[in-house]
Design a protein around this motif. Structure first.
Motif, PDB file in Angstrom:
ATOM      1  N   MET A   1       5.963 -14.767 -14.243  1.00  0.00           N
ATOM      2  CA  MET A   1       4.482 -14.979 -13.664  1.00  0.00           C
ATOM      3  C   MET A   1       3.977 -14.282 -12.234  1.00  0.00           C
ATOM      4  SD  MET A   1       2.874 -18.841 -12.972  1.00  0.00           S
ATOM      5  CE  MET A   1       3.686 -19.776 -11.813  1.00  0.00           C
ATOM      6  N   LYS A   2       3.122 -13.881 -12.095  1.00  0.00           N
ATOM      7  CA  LYS A   2       2.986 -13.315 -10.739  1.00  0.00           C
ATOM      8  C   LYS A   2       2.696 -14.073  -9.572  1.00  0.00           C
ATOM      9  CE  LYS A   2       0.519  -9.291 -12.975  1.00  0.00           C
ATOM     10  NZ  LYS A   2      -0.663  -8.678 -13.031  1.00  0.00           N
ATOM     11  N   THR A   3       3.173 -13.438  -8.517  1.00  0.00           N
ATOM     12  CA  THR A   3       3.082 -14.367  -7.197  1.00  0.00           C
ATOM     13  C   THR A   3       1.580 -13.895  -6.754  1.00  0.00           C
ATOM     14  OG1 THR A   3       3.668 -12.116  -5.858  1.00  0.00           O
ATOM     15  CG2 THR A   3       5.376 -13.657  -6.577  1.00  0.00           C
ATOM     16  N   ASN A   4       1.190 -14.685  -5.576  1.00  0.00           N
ATOM     17  CA  ASN A   4      -0.200 -14.389  -5.155  1.00  0.00           C
ATOM     18  C   ASN A   4      -0.367 -12.925  -4.810  1.00  0.00           C
ATOM     19  OD1 ASN A   4      -0.973 -17.050  -5.754  1.00  0.00           O
ATOM     20  ND2 ASN A   4      -0.814 -17.715  -3.828  1.00  0.00           N
ATOM     21  N   GLU A   5       0.548 -12.507  -3.964  1.00  0.00           N
ATOM     22  CA  GLU A   5       0.655 -11.118  -3.632  1.00  0.00           C
ATOM     23  C   GLU A   5       0.438  -9.935  -4.573  1.00  0.00           C
ATOM     24  OE1 GLU A   5       3.096 -12.841  -2.711  1.00  0.00           O
ATOM     25  OE2 GLU A   5       2.207 -13.458  -0.611  1.00  0.00           O
ATOM     26  N   GLU A   6       1.188 -10.190  -5.804  1.00  0.00           N
ATOM     27  CA  GLU A   6       1.049  -9.089  -6.991  1.00  0.00           C
ATOM     28  C   GLU A   6      -0.404  -9.353  -7.503  1.00  0.00           C
ATOM     29  OE1 GLU A   6       5.607  -9.041  -8.752  1.00  0.00           O
ATOM     30  OE2 GLU A   6       4.499 -10.848  -9.156  1.00  0.00           O
ATOM     31  N   ALA A   7      -0.953 -10.570  -7.534  1.00  0.00           N
ATOM     32  CA  ALA A   7      -2.154 -10.996  -8.302  1.00  0.00           C
ATOM     33  C   ALA A   7      -3.280 -10.078  -7.331  1.00  0.00           C
ATOM     34  CB  ALA A   7      -2.591 -12.124  -8.204  1.00  0.00           C
ATOM     35  N   VAL A   8      -3.083 -10.380  -5.898  1.00  0.00           N
ATOM     36  CA  VAL A   8      -3.977  -9.653  -5.132  1.00  0.00           C
ATOM     37  C   VAL A   8      -3.963  -8.230  -5.223  1.00  0.00           C
ATOM     38  CG1 VAL A   8      -4.735  -9.160  -2.752  1.00  0.00           C
ATOM     39  CG2 VAL A   8      -4.278 -11.498  -3.436  1.00  0.00           C
ATOM     40  N   TRP A   9      -2.733  -7.544  -5.370  1.00  0.00           N
ATOM     41  CA  TRP A   9      -2.685  -6.179  -5.397  1.00  0.00           C
ATOM     42  C   TRP A   9      -3.240  -5.607  -6.511  1.00  0.00           C
ATOM     43  CZ3 TRP A   9      -2.225  -2.229  -2.738  1.00  0.00           C
ATOM     44  CH2 TRP A   9      -1.553  -1.107  -2.999  1.00  0.00           C
ATOM     45  N   ASP A  10      -2.982  -6.481  -7.793  1.00  0.00           N
ATOM     46  CA  ASP A  10      -3.468  -6.063  -9.060  1.00  0.00           C
ATOM     47  C   ASP A  10      -5.316  -5.920  -9.020  1.00  0.00           C
ATOM     48  OD1 ASP A  10      -1.261  -5.698 -10.352  1.00  0.00           O
ATOM     49  OD2 ASP A  10      -1.191  -7.755 -11.581  1.00  0.00           O
ATOM     50  N   ILE A  11      -5.762  -6.830  -8.351  1.00  0.00           N
ATOM     51  CA  ILE A  11      -7.136  -6.975  -8.060  1.00  0.00           C
ATOM     52  C   ILE A  11      -7.596  -5.631  -7.241  1.00  0.00           C
ATOM     53  CG2 ILE A  11      -9.160  -8.067  -6.856  1.00  0.00           C
ATOM     54  CD1 ILE A  11      -7.646 -10.744  -7.780  1.00  0.00           C
ATOM     55  N   ILE A  12      -7.018  -5.475  -6.268  1.00  0.00           N
ATOM     56  CA  ILE A  12      -7.155  -4.220  -5.436  1.00  0.00           C
ATOM     57  C   ILE A  12      -7.223  -2.964  -6.159  1.00  0.00           C
ATOM     58  CG2 ILE A  12      -6.562  -2.923  -3.326  1.00  0.00           C
ATOM     59  CD1 ILE A  12      -5.662  -5.535  -2.218  1.00  0.00           C
ATOM     60  N   LYS A  13      -6.096  -2.725  -7.175  1.00  0.00           N
ATOM     61  CA  LYS A  13      -5.847  -1.554  -7.880  1.00  0.00           C
ATOM     62  C   LYS A  13      -7.041  -1.527  -8.909  1.00  0.00           C
ATOM     63  CE  LYS A  13      -1.717  -2.378  -9.072  1.00  0.00           C
ATOM     64  NZ  LYS A  13      -0.338  -2.042  -9.858  1.00  0.00           N
ATOM     65  N   TYR A  14      -7.319  -2.558  -9.491  1.00  0.00           N
ATOM     66  CA  TYR A  14      -8.332  -2.703 -10.468  1.00  0.00           C
ATOM     67  C   TYR A  14      -9.804  -1.888  -9.853  1.00  0.00           C
ATOM     68  CZ  TYR A  14     -11.777  -3.974 -14.001  1.00  0.00           C
ATOM     69  OH  TYR A  14     -12.706  -4.005 -14.640  1.00  0.00           O
ATOM     70  N   PHE A  15     -10.027  -2.623  -8.757  1.00  0.00           N
ATOM     71  CA  PHE A  15     -11.145  -2.409  -8.060  1.00  0.00           C
ATOM     72  C   PHE A  15     -11.346  -0.900  -7.754  1.00  0.00           C
ATOM     73  CE2 PHE A  15     -13.416  -1.817  -4.064  1.00  0.00           C
ATOM     74  CZ  PHE A  15     -14.570  -2.298  -4.111  1.00  0.00           C
ATOM     75  N   PHE A  16     -10.230  -0.238  -7.047  1.00  0.00           N
ATOM     76  CA  PHE A  16     -10.213   1.097  -6.655  1.00  0.00           C
ATOM     77  C   PHE A  16     -10.454   1.965  -7.961  1.00  0.00           C
ATOM     78  CE2 PHE A  16      -9.073  -0.304  -2.493  1.00  0.00           C
ATOM     79  CZ  PHE A  16     -10.072   0.314  -1.663  1.00  0.00           C
ATOM     80  N   SER A  17      -9.747   1.633  -9.098  1.00  0.00           N
ATOM     81  CA  SER A  17      -9.809   2.510 -10.324  1.00  0.00           C
ATOM     82  C   SER A  17     -11.134   2.259 -11.036  1.00  0.00           C
ATOM     83  CB  SER A  17      -8.856   2.033 -11.464  1.00  0.00           C
ATOM     84  OG  SER A  17      -9.026   0.510 -11.885  1.00  0.00           O
ATOM     85  N   TYR A  18     -11.783   1.196 -10.855  1.00  0.00           N
ATOM     86  CA  TYR A  18     -13.025   1.031 -11.164  1.00  0.00           C
ATOM     87  C   TYR A  18     -14.011   1.866 -10.506  1.00  0.00           C
ATOM     88  CZ  TYR A  18     -17.492  -1.054 -12.922  1.00  0.00           C
ATOM     89  OH  TYR A  18     -18.914  -1.075 -13.457  1.00  0.00           O
ATOM     90  N   LEU A  19     -14.050   1.888  -9.177  1.00  0.00           N
ATOM     91  CA  LEU A  19     -14.789   2.589  -8.216  1.00  0.00           C
ATOM     92  C   LEU A  19     -14.651   4.215  -8.541  1.00  0.00           C
ATOM     93  CD1 LEU A  19     -14.614   1.305  -4.667  1.00  0.00           C
ATOM     94  CD2 LEU A  19     -16.403   1.129  -6.204  1.00  0.00           C
ATOM     95  N   LYS A  20     -13.414   4.610  -9.012  1.00  0.00           N
ATOM     96  CA  LYS A  20     -12.957   6.137  -9.216  1.00  0.00           C
ATOM     97  C   LYS A  20     -13.778   6.294 -10.503  1.00  0.00           C
ATOM     98  CE  LYS A  20      -9.363   9.274 -10.405  1.00  0.00           C
ATOM     99  NZ  LYS A  20      -7.957   9.400 -10.733  1.00  0.00           N
TER     100      LYS A  20
END
Length: 97
Positions: A1-20
Motif C-alpha cells: 500500500m502506498k503512503t500519502n507521500e508516494e500517492a502525492v508524488w505519483d499524482i505530481i509525476k502524472y500531471f507533469f507527464s501529461y503536460l509534456k
C-alpha cells in the motif's frame, strides 16, 4: 500500500507527464500511443495472427488518427469491447488494403 507521500508524488509525476504529452506533435503522440499498445498481450496475439497488421497501423491514416487520441488508447487498455471493435476495424482495413 502506498503512503500519502508516494500517492502525492505519483499524482505530481502524472500531471507533469501529461503536460509534456500535451506539447508533443500529433505524430509524436501517435508513436507514443503505438508503443503503449505494443506492450499489451492482446496486441502481441494480434500480430502473431496477422504480422502485416503493424505495417497497416503505421501507414493507415484513419488508424493513426484513432491512435492520436489519448482517450481512445486508454479506452483500448481498459475496455474489452473497445478492443474487439478496434480489432474488427483493423481486420476490415487490412482486407481493404
Amino acid at each position: 500500500m502506498k503512503t500519502n507521500e508516494e500517492a502525492v508524488w505519483d499524482i505530481i509525476k502524472y500531471f507533469f507527464s501529461y503536460l509534456k504529452y500535451l506539447t508533443l506533435s500529433k505524430e509524436e503522440k501517435i508513436e507514443i500511443n503505438i508503443i503503449l499498445i505494443k506492450d499489451k498481450y492482446w496486441f502481441h496475439e494480434l500480430l502473431i495472427a496477422e504480422p502485416s497488421m503493424l505495417k497497416l497501423i503505421e501507414e493507415d491514416k484513419e488508424i493513426r488518427r484513432y491512435l492520436s487520441s489519448r482517450k481512445m488508447v486508454r479506452k483500448l487498455h481498459g475496455d474489452k469491447e473497445e478492443r474487439q471493435r478496434f480489432k474488427g476495424y483493423l481486420n476490415d482495413r487490412l482486407n481493404c488494403y
